[in-house]
Motif scaffolding. Structure first.
Motif, short mmCIF file in Angstrom:
data_model
loop_
_atom_site.label_atom_id
_atom_site.label_comp_id
_atom_site.label_asym_id
_atom_site.label_seq_id
_atom_site.Cartn_x
_atom_site.Cartn_y
_atom_site.Cartn_z
N ASP A 243 -6.01 3.21 0.74
CA ASP A 243 -5.09 2.61 -1.27
C ASP A 243 -4.07 3.64 -0.56
OD1 ASP A 243 -4.97 2.96 -4.08
OD2 ASP A 243 -6.04 4.62 -4.42
N GLY A 244 -2.95 2.90 -0.64
CA GLY A 244 -1.40 3.50 0.07
C GLY A 244 -0.26 3.09 0.57
N THR A 245 0.36 3.47 1.09
CA THR A 245 1.72 2.81 1.54
C THR A 245 1.02 2.52 3.40
OG1 THR A 245 3.25 2.50 0.08
CG2 THR A 245 3.91 2.01 2.38
N GLY B 174 4.96 9.23 3.22
CA GLY B 174 3.86 9.37 3.45
C GLY B 174 2.98 8.39 2.83
N ALA B 175 3.44 7.46 4.11
CA ALA B 175 2.44 6.51 4.38
C ALA B 175 1.86 6.41 5.76
CB ALA B 175 3.68 5.05 5.37
N LYS B 176 0.85 5.64 5.64
CA LYS B 176 -0.55 5.55 6.90
C LYS B 176 0.33 4.90 8.21
CE LYS B 176 -5.14 2.91 8.42
NZ LYS B 176 -5.90 4.43 8.21
N ASN C 63 1.59 0.61 -3.79
CA ASN C 63 1.11 0.57 -2.53
C ASN C 63 1.25 -1.47 -1.59
OD1 ASN C 63 -0.39 2.75 -3.52
ND2 ASN C 63 -2.80 1.79 -3.68
#
Ligand code: DAT
Length: 180
Positions: A72-74, A27-29, A2
């Motif tokens: 929660d993520g990239t 698959g990032a925001k 992340n």
């Protein structure tokens, strides 16, 4: 892993195009500052000389923190003032030869004085310097002049994964200033 990644650079260098492909590939925001600012009312009003809305950096910074607080993520945050915000893991400044940017800025309908201002900023590496002042060695600077969008996406993916490092200060377009 992340991470929050800021992608900055002179207008038309390719931030939006490259970030869109990159975000969907990994698959990032994706937060596009230009949209985020207007959706959240983060401007200070119109600059009467320049004719565009001035971004309230302090409010933008706070709104970004809030937006990403529980994420929660990239996350990829792209925009030409992203490097003035805080709490990124990496700041990637895209660079391109001013000669290439002239055509793109013309195509975007900018007037000559705004084109000149942006080309000089690119030749002097203003975004990279500002980013380095604020974030020092978290800054990566990539010359995308001769890269396709896909090439650039691969390089950025490698940077995000920590496989390669493009330290600030190795790109020099000062020649453009001398010959223009
Ligand atoms: P920015 O978001 O930095 O203002 P953009 O992504 O809107 O820039 O790109 C501006 C124009 O340049 C657009 O027509 C797409 C094109 N472009 C961007 N990156 C490119 C590249 N590596 N090769 C060729 N064209 C590119």
């Amino acid at each position: 892993m992340n991470q929050t990644i800021f992608i900055s650079g002179t207008p038309t260098v390719g931030k939006t195009t490259i970030s869109e492909v990159l975000a969907s590939k990994i698959g990032a925001k994706l937060i596009k500052i230009n949209d985020f600012v207007f959706e959240n009312g983060l401007t200070l009003g119109k600059d009467s000389d320049k004719g565009y809305e001035v971004i309230d950096i302090e409010k933008l910074d706070a709104a970004l923190q809030e937006e990403l607080e529980d994420f929660d993520g990239t996350a990829i945050v792209e925009g030409h003032v992203s490097h003035l915000c805080s709490n990124a893991d990496k700041i990637i400044v895209l660079r391109a030869n001013p000669e290439i940017l002239r055509e793109r800025l013309e195509a975007r309908g900018y007037g000559e004085s705004k084109i000149r201002e942006n080309l000089e900023a690119e030749a002097l590496g203003v975004c990279g310097c500002e980013a380095y002042d604020m974030h020092s060695n978290k800054v990566e600077e990539v010359d995308v002049s001769s890269m396709t969008v896909e090439d650039a996406v691969e390089v950025l993916e490698d940077i995000i994964e920590g496989n390669v490092h493009y330290p600030f200060g190795n790109i020099d377009f000062m020649e453009w200033i001398i010959s223009n």
